[in-house]
Design an enzyme around this catalytic site. Sequence first.
Site, PDB file in Angstrom:
ATOM      1  N   HIS A 142      64.206  48.079  26.647  1.00 21.40           N
ATOM      2  CA  HIS A 142      62.871  47.941  27.222  1.00 21.40           C
ATOM      3  C   HIS A 142      62.247  49.314  27.482  1.00 21.40           C
ATOM      4  O   HIS A 142      61.123  49.596  27.041  1.00 21.40           O
ATOM      5  CB  HIS A 142      62.975  47.134  28.528  1.00 21.40           C
ATOM      6  CG  HIS A 142      61.672  46.899  29.211  1.00 21.40           C
ATOM      7  ND1 HIS A 142      61.018  45.687  29.175  1.00 21.40           N
ATOM      8  CD2 HIS A 142      60.883  47.710  29.974  1.00 21.40           C
ATOM      9  CE1 HIS A 142      59.900  45.759  29.865  1.00 21.40           C
ATOM     10  NE2 HIS A 142      59.793  46.988  30.372  1.00 21.40           N
ATOM     11  N   GLU A 143      62.967  50.161  28.195  1.00 18.78           N
ATOM     12  CA  GLU A 143      62.412  51.476  28.518  1.00 18.78           C
ATOM     13  C   GLU A 143      62.249  52.332  27.271  1.00 18.78           C
ATOM     14  O   GLU A 143      61.304  53.122  27.161  1.00 18.78           O
ATOM     15  CB  GLU A 143      63.283  52.183  29.555  1.00 18.78           C
ATOM     16  CG  GLU A 143      63.424  51.440  30.876  1.00 18.78           C
ATOM     17  CD  GLU A 143      62.095  51.027  31.494  1.00 18.78           C
ATOM     18  OE1 GLU A 143      61.072  51.724  31.255  1.00 18.78           O
ATOM     19  OE2 GLU A 143      62.064  50.008  32.205  1.00 18.78           O
TER      20      GLU A 143
END
Length: 681
Positions: free
Chosen positions: A465-466
């Site tokens: 995600h990051e």
Amino acid sequence: MTNPLLSERPLAEFSAILPEQVEPAIEARLTQCRAVIAAVTDHPESATWDNFIEPIEAADEALNRSWSPVSHLNAVMNSEALREAYNACLPKLSEYGTDVGQNPQLLHGYQQVAKTPGLDAAQRKMLEHGIRDFHLSGVDLDAEQKARFRAMNQRMTRLTSQYEENLLDATNAWFKHIQQADQLKGLPDSALALARQQARERDLDGWVLTLDIPSYLPVMMYAEDGELRRELYTAYCTRASDQGPQAGRWDNGPLMEEILALRHERAQLLGFANFAELSLAPKMARSTTEVMDFLNDLAEHSVSRARAELEELRAFAKSDHDQDQLEPWDLAYYSEKLRQHRYDISQEELRPYFPITRVLPGLFEIARRLFDIQIREATAPGLWHPDVRFYEILDSAGTRCAQFYLDPYARQKKRGGAWMDVYANRYWTHGHQQIPVAYLVCNFSPPIDDQPALLTHQEVQTLFHEFGHGLQHMLTRINYPAVAGINQVPWDAVELPSQFMENWCWERESLHLIAGHVETGAPLPDELFERMRAARNFQSAMQMVRQLEFALFDFRLHLEYDPKAGARIDSILDQVREQVAVMKPPAFNRFAHGFAHIFAGGYAAGYYSYKWAEVLSADAFSLFEERGIFDTATGRAFREQILEPGGAADAMDLFIAFRGREPTTEALLRHSGIQVDVQEC
């Protein structure tokens, strides 16, 4: 010729940043910036891109590069001295920002440049955003209103910083020292090893449990001692509040009331009915009604399923564990029991297959196949902690195009959660070529003894995600910082690349790259993969309504604020929970006091963005489902039409260019195991 404001060493030596030097350095930078503003506004009627916009861009980027390392260190290596220096700079930065935003000569210059023929599309979009933001900063207000706006900005800056400090201090201050092993019965070996390590770090024997997620979550999921779960739940959900073991010590309650009041006043000063309306000015959503309809529609499809899931859990706890009543601190524990009963799988069983030493190279290989880039570890000066790593990205020609820091593990004095932030923006102009640099920060379970960190599958998803956020920042092809990367991407679209990347954590072909047993290197067995996939949508409706609870609470707080009645935090939260929650928390629960996303982050009246962007990301990934998850042409199209343009084009236009149509909720609901007729987003 290189702009002198940007001629310093591009990467900070974090270990050399001294708190006592921060304020003088920022003051000096602000003086330089003010000198640039004074020079360019001397004759705004003759403003051009080269003599007006470029000097301002250079000044803004130089200020960002000076402040970003300080702000970052305050989040990841917090100390009293650094906090004092950080807070001393906040009002100075706020004042400068207000001065710039309310400067009519600057606005006039932007308007003059916008009339210039021959500007490219990114330049025009940057000017469009800039002119809009002047109006949202109060440039049209009279002198008295401007003074009030300035005072509100100053106060808001301090309040949001204090909110986050209170939450960090409350989290760090609480821990439980355990000396009897039977109290920890049920905890997996990884959690016990972490607890022993945390005890050793405090020069204690036995075990130590904290409120950091790698310590807290295993207790809630596995500890057989219900009283221990209740104790940690109480401490966690009352952080920075008037309840719980630290009642009143770092109470965020008064700050929340004042923050909401100031936001409402600012919105009305700018001509909006409420802060929710103001927040939508730069977003994709066109009205508050559209947002509420979107959230309520998802709730309508999910609530009955979520309540059925809770009843299944209650029945299982009664029939298999003789548990007559479920309390909030029992949910995670019996949910994990049911997951194992139904699918014969747990996060702990998966953990040995996701050593970070396998996950990271696999992630980088996935990025190579999708986006034709190479990622390799590099050397950076003065890293802030031994756990931090530094990487560079090379394009297809082997040219370095971006860099990023990775700070993966939880520790004391580090803000909780996970995030991507900007150190430097892409900035290519006359005589100056600056590549983007990002921070990727997580709070994973750290390595224990000599073994590499073993990630849960949920932590793997967080990393992807990051990294997705980072890709949008780092793969931009826009040369102007104001609209490069994530800058000026609408907040309700900014989660698209991050949520999109999570899909590769679930596909067999990509799991071959990121999963391998820590001891043998053996791939994830087929039967374990099948069990993992089967459990993917376990309690997905309960997870959906939990996120809808956050989003509806946030949006209604800002939409319905009434100066006469105050924030009504508790009553609005109760109403939202009545609508979507499957289990009402106890009266002492103070969830809002730790909801930093909206009270100290950028998600105020915007938490709905997670679900809004999840619609976009699920629909975008469905094209890979149709063509193959490593389809080269589709990966190139996503890079060119979503990642590279940054904030230099309308988000909906970019999505349509990639997908060939506007998004629908069908893919999201299908991925969540909630099948309904196709609905338009």
